[in-house]
Design an enzyme around this catalytic site. Structure first.
Site, PDB file in Angstrom:
ATOM      1  N   GLU A 211      36.176   5.951  59.759  1.00 44.94           N
ATOM      2  CA  GLU A 211      36.985   5.029  60.517  1.00 44.94           C
ATOM      3  C   GLU A 211      38.324   5.710  60.723  1.00 44.94           C
ATOM      4  O   GLU A 211      39.079   6.133  59.999  1.00 44.94           O
ATOM      5  CB  GLU A 211      37.498   3.804  59.662  1.00 44.94           C
ATOM      6  N   CYS A 245      46.184   2.159  62.756  1.00 46.79           N
ATOM      7  CA  CYS A 245      45.205   3.169  63.326  1.00 46.79           C
ATOM      8  C   CYS A 245      44.905   2.399  64.861  1.00 46.79           C
ATOM      9  O   CYS A 245      44.523   3.076  65.612  1.00 46.79           O
ATOM     10  CB  CYS A 245      44.044   3.296  62.577  1.00 46.79           C
TER      11      CYS A 245
END
Length: 465
Positions: A211, A245
């Site tokens: 991720e 993110c």
């Protein structure tokens, strides 16, 4: 033996027994204990995240505690369906066989968590790992030391020592962990470190879920509701001081609407954080001095190259405070346009031609998220078709992370694999096929090959081809 090696050895020793004894009922019980411990330690969690990131208590509840508890509830509710043995129909050449797929745990897994959402992104993947029946070593981020220590306390208090271990430490600890032959590695962090993790995993042929991140763009269509877009962009960009993110990295706005959007954005920043965000109880702080200086240098460089600060710009090193900052006329050569920003700094870019913008997005690294604000369904569809990204948000930012019936993950430079809900369960599972011969006509196809084998092979090929 290092702490990393000891933790791996202790947990992996029970893999064979765990595969048999760690029933769905026991997995649910473990998850229930974890949820209870998190609820019991809410005050400690909020204090730890305030110490590490200056994160407001409400933001801790929304972005750290609720996602974990939701993941636990969702996994417990759907675990029986996810883990069931699934029968699949035979293909034409496999008539006479019985085929099933049996999800089984991968074994002992490693979870390396980042510092920006240090609790959620450590314990969220752990929920999926436990639901799938694995043992797990969790490596919290040393850059969020208060939360790292609390994660170790939470795990020690409620989870079996032969099921989950927390190993704290810095880069050396991560290196030691990556040298162990884990069955799966789940890493959340930067693309640069993701490459290091993938290279380490290749040495033991461990599977990986990465991720990562990237520069997630926002695109405003000519018919966008500017007020609603400004509210969503301000929330998505400045929550957690931009250290997210999937935060909007930069905004493309039609040139004719640039000033109006800037005005709406300034109004939303003031509404959310007041005239002086430094005194707001709703605005977080940067993780450390190094990150603070990096962002301040990026802003100074852009201004030196002709960019204009149209909101914010104030900073204080002692408290790691950088105001919600919006810039226009940022040159393409500036580091703000080349690197993932990961902070409360937002370039607003005027455009004249949508196709040029879409071509530029597609020519760059694939982002973890892309956001489009428009009413025109044809334009929205056009953006989705013309670009590749981990996810697309239409008239919304961030919220897809919370949708447990959607996979969460990147593509290319922004990640590998997916998490959350069923996709998290699958990430930590091996789907084992089992084929049973009942009355398949296979003997005539075996050596020595004679006339019958030749005819049967031709018949099967004609049927399938």
């Amino acid at each position: 033996m290092s702490a990393a090696a000891e933790a791996y050895a202790r947990l992996s020793a029970g893999d064979a027994r765990r595969r048999i004894e760690f029933t769905l009922q026991k997995r649910r019980a473990v998850l229930k204990r974890l949820a209870a411990e998190i609820r019991a330690r809410e005050a400690e969690i909020m204090a730890a995240l305030a110490a590490d990131l200056g994160k407001p208590a409400v933001e801790v509840r929304i972005s750290e505690i609720i996602p974990i508890l939701s993941e636990i509830r969702h996994s417990a509710r759907h675990l029986k369906a996810w883990a069931r043995v699934r029968r699949v129909r035979p293909t034409l050449s496999m008539i006479g066989t019985r085929a099933t797929i049996r999800p089984e745990p991968k074994g002992t897994v490693l979870i390396i968590a980042p510092w920006n959402y240090p609790l959620c992104l450590a314990l969220g993947p752990l929920v999926s790992a436990i639901a799938a029946g694995n043992a797990a070593v969790v490596k919290p981020s040393e850059m969020a030391p208060a939360t790292s220590a609390l994660i170790a306390k939470i795990v020690a208090a409620c989870l079996p020592a032969d099921l989950v271990a927390v190993v704290e430490g810095g880069i050396e600890t991560s290196t030691d962990l990556l040298a162990q032959p884990f069955d799966h590695i789940f890493f959340t962090g930067s693309p640069a470190v993701g490459k290091v993790v993938m290279a380490a995993a290749a040495k033991t042929l461990a599977s990986v879920t990465l991720e990562l991140g990237g520069k997630s763009p926002v695109l405003l269509g000519p018919d966008a509701d500017l007020k609603k877009a400004a509210r969503m962009v301000a929330w998505g960009k400045f929550a957690n001081a931009g250290q997210t993110c999937i935060a909007p990295d930069h905004v493309f706005v039609p040139r004719a609407q640039q000033d109006a959007f800037a005005k709406a954005l300034r109004a939303e920043i003031a509404r959310m954080y007041g005239a002086n965000p430094q005194t707001s109880r709703s605005f977080a702080r940067l993780i450390g001095a190094k990150h603070f200086e990096r962002l301040r240098a990026m802003v100074s460089e852009a201004v030196g190259q002709g960019a204009q600060v149209i909101a914010g710009g104030d900073a204080e090193a002692a408290s790691r405070y950088l105001a919600p900052t919006v810039l226009s006329n940022v040159p393409e050569t500036a580091s703000l346009m080349r690197e993932e920003i990961f902070g409360p700094v937002l370039p607003v870019i005027a455009y004249d031609d949508l196709d040029t913008v879409l071509a530029g997005i597609e020519a760059g690294e694939k982002p973890l998220a892309l956001y489009v604000f428009a009413r025109d369904r044809a334009l929205i569809s056009r953006v989705c078709r013309a670009t590749t990204s981990g996810a697309v948000g239409v008239n919304v930012t961030l919220a897809h992370f919370l949708h447990l019936n959607l996979p969460f993950g990147g593509v290319g430079n922004s990640g590998l694999g997916a998490a959350h809900g069923h996709w998290g369960f699958q990430a930590f599972s091996h789907e084992k096929p089992v084929l049973e011969n009942r009355f398949a006509v296979l003997d005539p196809l075996m050596p020595p090959y004679g006339t019958l084998a030749t005819r049967l092979a031709r018949i099967v090929q004609a049927l399938v081809g």
